[in-house]
Design a protein around this motif. Structure first.
Motif, mmCIF file in Angstrom:
data_model
loop_
_atom_site.group_PDB
_atom_site.id
_atom_site.type_symbol
_atom_site.label_atom_id
_atom_site.label_comp_id
_atom_site.label_asym_id
_atom_site.label_seq_id
_atom_site.Cartn_x
_atom_site.Cartn_y
_atom_site.Cartn_z
ATOM 1 N N PHE A 66 -44.733 -59.632 44.743
ATOM 2 C CA PHE A 66 -43.863 -58.854 45.640
ATOM 3 C C PHE A 66 -42.751 -59.832 46.344
ATOM 4 C CE2 PHE A 66 -45.910 -60.551 49.351
ATOM 5 C CZ PHE A 66 -47.407 -60.775 49.082
ATOM 6 N N VAL A 73 -40.221 -60.459 49.515
ATOM 7 C CA VAL A 73 -40.028 -60.233 50.947
ATOM 8 C C VAL A 73 -38.995 -61.496 51.266
ATOM 9 C CG1 VAL A 73 -42.283 -59.513 51.268
ATOM 10 C CG2 VAL A 73 -41.675 -62.176 51.495
ATOM 11 N N GLU A 79 -42.369 -54.957 62.728
ATOM 12 C CA GLU A 79 -42.211 -53.880 62.042
ATOM 13 C C GLU A 79 -41.689 -52.587 63.271
ATOM 14 O OE1 GLU A 79 -44.270 -52.200 58.933
ATOM 15 O OE2 GLU A 79 -45.020 -54.269 57.979
ATOM 16 N N TRP A 129 -38.111 -56.815 61.217
ATOM 17 C CA TRP A 129 -38.613 -57.514 59.759
ATOM 18 C C TRP A 129 -39.809 -56.654 59.320
ATOM 19 C CZ3 TRP A 129 -42.416 -60.517 57.647
ATOM 20 C CH2 TRP A 129 -42.402 -61.223 56.533
ATOM 21 N N ARG A 130 -39.929 -56.481 58.076
ATOM 22 C CA ARG A 130 -41.003 -55.625 57.404
ATOM 23 C C ARG A 130 -41.486 -56.382 56.084
ATOM 24 N NH1 ARG A 130 -39.506 -49.870 57.086
ATOM 25 N NH2 ARG A 130 -38.239 -50.722 55.043
ATOM 26 N N THR A 131 -42.615 -56.458 55.912
ATOM 27 C CA THR A 131 -43.163 -56.761 54.550
ATOM 28 C C THR A 131 -44.583 -56.295 54.546
ATOM 29 O OG1 THR A 131 -43.755 -58.476 52.876
ATOM 30 C CG2 THR A 131 -43.696 -58.949 55.139
ATOM 31 N N ASN A 165 -46.694 -55.971 52.241
ATOM 32 C CA ASN A 165 -47.550 -56.836 51.255
ATOM 33 C C ASN A 165 -48.123 -57.849 51.574
ATOM 34 O OD1 ASN A 165 -46.775 -55.335 48.506
ATOM 35 N ND2 ASN A 165 -44.752 -55.878 49.003
ATOM 36 N N LEU A 166 -47.323 -58.629 52.764
ATOM 37 C CA LEU A 166 -47.942 -59.901 53.510
ATOM 38 C C LEU A 166 -48.997 -59.239 54.208
ATOM 39 C CD1 LEU A 166 -47.733 -62.626 54.143
ATOM 40 C CD2 LEU A 166 -46.294 -62.478 55.542
ATOM 41 N N SER A 206 -43.515 -69.440 48.005
ATOM 42 C CA SER A 206 -43.573 -68.324 48.153
ATOM 43 C C SER A 206 -44.830 -67.735 47.252
ATOM 44 C CB SER A 206 -42.631 -67.331 47.847
ATOM 45 O OG SER A 206 -42.959 -65.982 48.320
ATOM 46 N N CYS A 228 -44.476 -64.579 46.778
ATOM 47 C CA CYS A 228 -43.860 -63.338 46.404
ATOM 48 C C CYS A 228 -43.876 -63.340 45.151
ATOM 49 C CB CYS A 228 -42.798 -63.283 47.347
ATOM 50 S SG CYS A 228 -42.874 -63.514 49.020
ATOM 51 N N ARG A 249 -39.219 -60.843 40.337
ATOM 52 C CA ARG A 249 -38.404 -60.396 41.532
ATOM 53 C C ARG A 249 -37.154 -59.760 41.114
ATOM 54 N NH1 ARG A 249 -38.722 -64.853 45.821
ATOM 55 N NH2 ARG A 249 -38.820 -66.252 44.196
#
Length: 470
Positions: A8, A10, A276, A281-283, A285-286, A441, A443, A449
């Motif tokens: 994912f 970020v 958020e 900032w937004r994630t 998944n984290l 990461s 991610c 990605r």
């Protein structure tokens, strides 16, 4: 290892200091009535006991009076406020005297049932609040199905529960005056025993051992992650307190460790949700990963509670207050520097891993002969394993999901130990990532990605070229 982990994408995680200020917009208490009726007691014994005139007893009396008299009886028809102890004493005597006239025509069981009903109707809260506190602790142990109420009601229930346990703990000790004070407030007579609402560890569990020196040797052998001096001092203070306060009581020590170890994941979520909410900032998944990590630590905690790890009032007081301090410290650290916050959690998870490793090594044969608690079987084997799989960020897609055995208590503690190793891998990757290493990461790899990005671009071209609908 990060290159093969679930994907994912970020952006890099900013710290609080990076933001521009211009952008900011079923064990219950022994029933007193039952003891009187079945044990040959009389109503005259239902009177307050003499309170020991000591400062400690006075403090306990003031504390428990504020908590106990603030509670209201749940489940009564009219929801009346609790009657005072003198009313309970007087009503009990009147009801027993009236019922005694017809006792010859009633069986003993029906007499006891009728008298109990009359007393419970007359006393609208005080004793029943104690029953409620005990029932809510263990009748659905280790967790409750009741809906939460206001913060004031929850605090009063917790105080009543702790006061009941304190009274039971002080029986036949130099602090018996504290127990007398609590009995006076609650109206429990001296010939009625008070049982703690918390489960004591079974004898087989009390025989388990954990060497603090063995834990220290394992930590030295593994090595300590690089850490700032402030974080190191905070961590060493915490681990020293656990070593000193819980020496010779391994399950209580592990319960306190799990109470504290799950707190960072609450704190990380708090900071991320703030970011958020402000649109900074937004994630998601984290946050999902941290939520799964917290759920894993919660089940470790439930396992320790099932074994009686939270039986002592002091242990609960220390662990819960340390957890509150740790929560706010971690929130502040995460806002100043996510790397520092992850580093602190890394140290705690490392300590948990070596502690469980030492515990398993010392007690392997004992644990092999003991059955696993149902909460462990549900989490590791029989339940929904989505959250269990979610926090395994470093296994890689080519490896099968982890499905550990859970046939005895040795399997349970090995599973917990291995869970801590997975937490270490995830937290270490996040620590390096927020410290500026994109390759660390969680991610996913660059190819995954890039494919996700290309799919999004393809969709955007299609939606942008679609004609307007009339």
């Amino acid at each position: 290892m990060a290159g093969n982990s679930p994907a994912f994408a970020v952006p890099s995680l900013p710290s609080w200091a990076d933001f521009d200020s211009s952008q900011v917009a079923s064990r219950r208490l022994t029933d007193p009535l039952e003891s009187v009726l079945e044990g040959g007691g009389s109503a005259s014994s239902f009177r307050p006991t003499q309170v020991c005139a000591s400062p400690l007893a006075a403090a306990a009396l003031a504390f428990t009076a504020a908590a106990l008299f603030s509670g209201r009886r749940r489940g009564t028809k009219h929801g009346r406020r609790g009657a005072r102890t003198s009313s309970i004493t007087r009503n009990f005597a009147n009801q027993e005297a009236g019922a005694a006239e017809s006792a010859e025509d009633l069986s003993f069981a029906s007499f006891a049932s009728e008298a109990r009903q009359r007393v419970q109707e007359a006393s609208s809260g005080l004793l029943s609040s104690i029953y409620d506190a005990a029932d809510s602790t263990l009748s659905r142990s280790p967790q409750t199905e009741e809906a939460p109420s206001s913060i004031f009601s929850l605090a009063a229930q917790a105080m009543r529960r702790e006061a009941t346990h304190l009274a039971a703990s002080c029986e036949n000790t130099p602090f018996e005056g504290v127990s007398s004070a609590i009995r006076w407030v609650t109206g429990v007579p001296p010939n009625v025993s008070i049982e703690s609402p918390f489960q004591e560890p079974p004898p087989a569990v009390k025989a388990l051992t954990l060497s603090s020196s063995g834990v220290a040797d394992r930590e030295e052998e593994r090595g300590t992650p690089s850490t700032p001096m402030l974080i190191w001092i905070l961590f060493r203070t915490l681990s020293w307190a656990l070593d000193i306060l819980y020496e010779g009581r391994p399950i209580a020590r592990l319960w306190a460790l799990e109470t504290i170890a799950r707190i960072p994941y609450f704190a990380f979520g708090t900071a991320l949700q703030l970011y958020e909410s402000l649109g900074w900032w937004r994630t998601p998944n984290l946050r999902d990963v941290h939520h799964a990590e917290e759920a894993n630590e919660l089940h470790h905690l439930l396992i320790m509670e099932a074994l009686g790890g939270n039986a002592k009032a002091f242990d609960r007081f220390f662990a819960h207050n340390a957890a509150v301090l740790y929560y706010w410290a971690t929130v502040a650290l995460y806002m100043v520097s996510p790397t520092w916050a992850y580093n602190f959690s890394h140290l705690v998870e490392e300590h948990a891993y070596v502690t469980y490793s030492q515990f398993v090594a010392e007690n392997e044969e004992r644990l092999r002969r003991l059955p696993p608690p149902p909460v462990a079987q549900t989490y590791y084997r029989d339940g929904d394993l989505y959250q269990f799989d979610k926090f395994h960020t470093q296994l890689g897609p080519e490896l099968p999901p982890r499905r550990p055995p859970c046939d005895n208590l040795l399997d349970v503690f090995r599973n917990v130990r291995d869970d801590e190793a997975e937490h270490i891998a995830t937290i270490a990757a996040l620590e390096e990532w927020t410290g500026g290493d994109p390759a660390a990461s969680i991610c996913g790899d660059e190819e995954t990605r890039a494919a996700a990005r290309e799919a999004w671009l393809e969709w955007s071209r299609e939606i942008n070229s679609a004609p307007a609908l009339s």
